[in-house]
Design an enzyme around this catalytic site. Structure first.
Site, PDB file in Angstrom:
ATOM      1  CB  SER A  10      -0.893   0.021   1.239  1.00 53.19           C
ATOM      2  OG  SER A  10      -1.406   1.339   1.391  1.00 53.19           O
ATOM      3  CG  HIS A  35      -3.839  -1.908  -1.431  1.00 50.71           C
ATOM      4  ND1 HIS A  35      -4.927  -2.710  -1.723  1.00 50.71           N
ATOM      5  CD2 HIS A  35      -4.213  -1.148  -0.381  1.00 50.71           C
ATOM      6  CE1 HIS A  35      -5.911  -2.440  -0.878  1.00 50.71           C
ATOM      7  NE2 HIS A  35      -5.503  -1.487  -0.051  1.00 50.71           N
ATOM      8  CG  ASP A  37      -5.062   1.987   1.093  1.00 49.88           C
ATOM      9  OD1 ASP A  37      -6.002   1.179   1.013  1.00 49.88           O
ATOM     10  OD2 ASP A  37      -3.925   1.679   1.497  1.00 49.88           O
ATOM     11  CG  MET A  39      -8.402   6.630   2.876  1.00 50.17           C
ATOM     12  SD  MET A  39      -7.474   6.665   4.418  1.00 50.17           S
ATOM     13  CE  MET A  39      -6.631   5.078   4.308  1.00 50.17           C
ATOM     14  CG  HIS A  68      -9.210  -0.417  -0.068  1.00 48.41           C
ATOM     15  ND1 HIS A  68      -8.533  -0.610   1.123  1.00 48.41           N
ATOM     16  CD2 HIS A  68     -10.535  -0.497   0.240  1.00 48.41           C
ATOM     17  CE1 HIS A  68      -9.406  -0.785   2.099  1.00 48.41           C
ATOM     18  NE2 HIS A  68     -10.621  -0.720   1.596  1.00 48.41           N
ATOM     19  CG  MET A  70     -11.278   2.651   2.517  1.00 50.43           C
ATOM     20  SD  MET A  70      -9.686   2.648   3.363  1.00 50.43           S
ATOM     21  CE  MET A  70      -8.598   2.769   1.936  1.00 50.43           C
ATOM     22  CG  MET A 139     -11.178  -3.312   5.728  1.00 49.23           C
ATOM     23  SD  MET A 139      -9.705  -2.794   4.825  1.00 49.23           S
ATOM     24  CE  MET A 139      -8.743  -1.991   6.103  1.00 49.23           C
ATOM     25  CG  ASP A 175      -5.884  -3.191   3.478  1.00 54.84           C
ATOM     26  OD1 ASP A 175      -4.786  -2.904   3.968  1.00 54.84           O
ATOM     27  OD2 ASP A 175      -6.573  -2.402   2.796  1.00 54.84           O
TER      28      ASP A 175
HETATM   29  C1  DX5 Z   1      -6.090   1.192   5.844  1.00 49.25           C
HETATM   30  C2  DX5 Z   1      -5.661   0.871   4.451  1.00 49.25           C
HETATM   31  C3  DX5 Z   1      -4.524  -0.062   4.391  1.00 49.25           C
HETATM   32  C4  DX5 Z   1      -3.279   0.449   5.040  1.00 49.25           C
HETATM   33  C5  DX5 Z   1      -2.518  -0.709   5.587  1.00 49.25           C
HETATM   34  O1  DX5 Z   1      -7.276   1.900   5.827  1.00 49.25           O
HETATM   35  O2  DX5 Z   1      -6.727   0.292   3.726  1.00 49.25           O
HETATM   36  O3  DX5 Z   1      -4.264  -0.492   3.064  1.00 49.25           O
HETATM   37  O4  DX5 Z   1      -2.452   1.157   4.164  1.00 49.25           O
HETATM   38  O5  DX5 Z   1      -1.430  -0.235   6.292  1.00 49.25           O
HETATM   39  P1  DX5 Z   1      -0.612  -1.168   7.277  1.00 49.25           P
HETATM   40  O6  DX5 Z   1      -0.076  -2.306   6.463  1.00 49.25           O
HETATM   41  O7  DX5 Z   1       0.444  -0.263   7.794  1.00 49.25           O
HETATM   42  O8  DX5 Z   1      -1.566  -1.647   8.332  1.00 49.25           O
HETATM   43 ZN    ZN Z   2      -6.325  -0.684   1.714  1.00 49.50          ZN
END
Ligand code: DX5
Ligand code: ZN
Length: 223
Positions: A10, A35, A37, A39, A68, A70, A139, A175
């Site tokens: 990620s 990956h 993320d 948000m 991903h 969110m 998750m 994840d």
């Molecule tokens: C959290 C993200 C993850 C995050 C994981 O909301 O979806 O992908 O980057 O980070 P680590 O591996 O540090 O838990």
């Molecule tokens: Zn993620």
């Protein structure tokens, strides 16, 4: 455990001031997928980046872009994330009332469709959409931030989802809080794709990324 285990770093944990370089470095270091993320500060309490950033990263690698989302709502933005170069688009089951419609929309855009479940969401929400899915993202932390502690109860959830999948061609991705300590737990439960942010990007150099990825692979016996 599987020789086919995929590691999906990620970039949330990378240096945002040099994202293109970070993507190339982590690919050189052995990443299978990237990956991404996304948000929105609404569905989750943090804000990252959108489709324009993903489009700018697309020329830096031909690895799978595992997006991903969110965000809520997600439907108005699916086309933009498809056009930006996502290969897989994953939405949260909790992000809207019409999960089946969202998944159909992703496939109609020619992309692979994924569903992600927050830790508190039961796997039963998957029951009527299994045939619309290419990927299930479990998750193992509450989404929003990297560097959080893995939630142990998600191991049994992963095992139950693996049973639900049966012989369907659906990837089972984990994840949050993935490290060489937690990776074997979820790999044994049936996961075949592991997202890792902080555990991959710690050290800040391509050499450390390589060692970090190898440590995760070694922990599940897949190298
Ligand atoms: C959290 C993200 C993850 C995050 C994981 O909301 O979806 O992908 O980057 O980070 P680590 O591996 O540090 O838990
Ligand atoms: Zn993620």
């Amino acid at each position: 455990m599987s020789k086919d285990l995929k590691i999906a770093p990620s970039i949330l944990a990378s240096d945002f001031s040099k994202l293109g370089q970070e993507v190339r470095d982590v690919v050189d270091a052995g990443a299978d997928w990237i990956h991404l993320d996304v948000m929105d500060g609404h569905f989750v309490p943090n804000i990252t980046f959108g489709p324009d950033v993903i489009a700018k990263l697309r020329p830096h690698t031909d690895k799978v872009f595992d997006t991903h989302l969110m965000i809520a709502p997600c439907d108005p933005y699916l086309e933009a994330f498809a056009k930006a170069g996502s290969d897989i688009i994953t939405v949260h089951a909790e992000a809207g009332p019409h999960l089946d419609r969202s998944l159909q929309a992703i496939r109609n855009l020619g992309k692979k469709a994924g569903v992600s479940l927050n830790p508190s969401t039961p796997e039963s929400v998957l029951e009527y959409v299994l045939d619309r899915l290419d990927l299930i993202l479990v998750m193992t932390v509450n989404p929003g931030f990297g560097g959080q502690k893995f939630i142990d109860a998600m191991v049994e959830k992963t095992r139950r989802i693996k049973q639900m999948i049966g012989d369907r061609p659906i990837d089972l991705e984990i994840d949050g809080g993935v490290t060489p300590e937690t990776a074997p737990l979820v790999a044994n439960a049936g996961a075949n794709v592991l997202v890792a942010g902080s555990a991959v990007f710690k050290g800040g150099s391509v050499e450390s990324y390589r060692g970090n990825i190898e440590a995760i692979r070694a922990s599940v016996g897949s190298n």
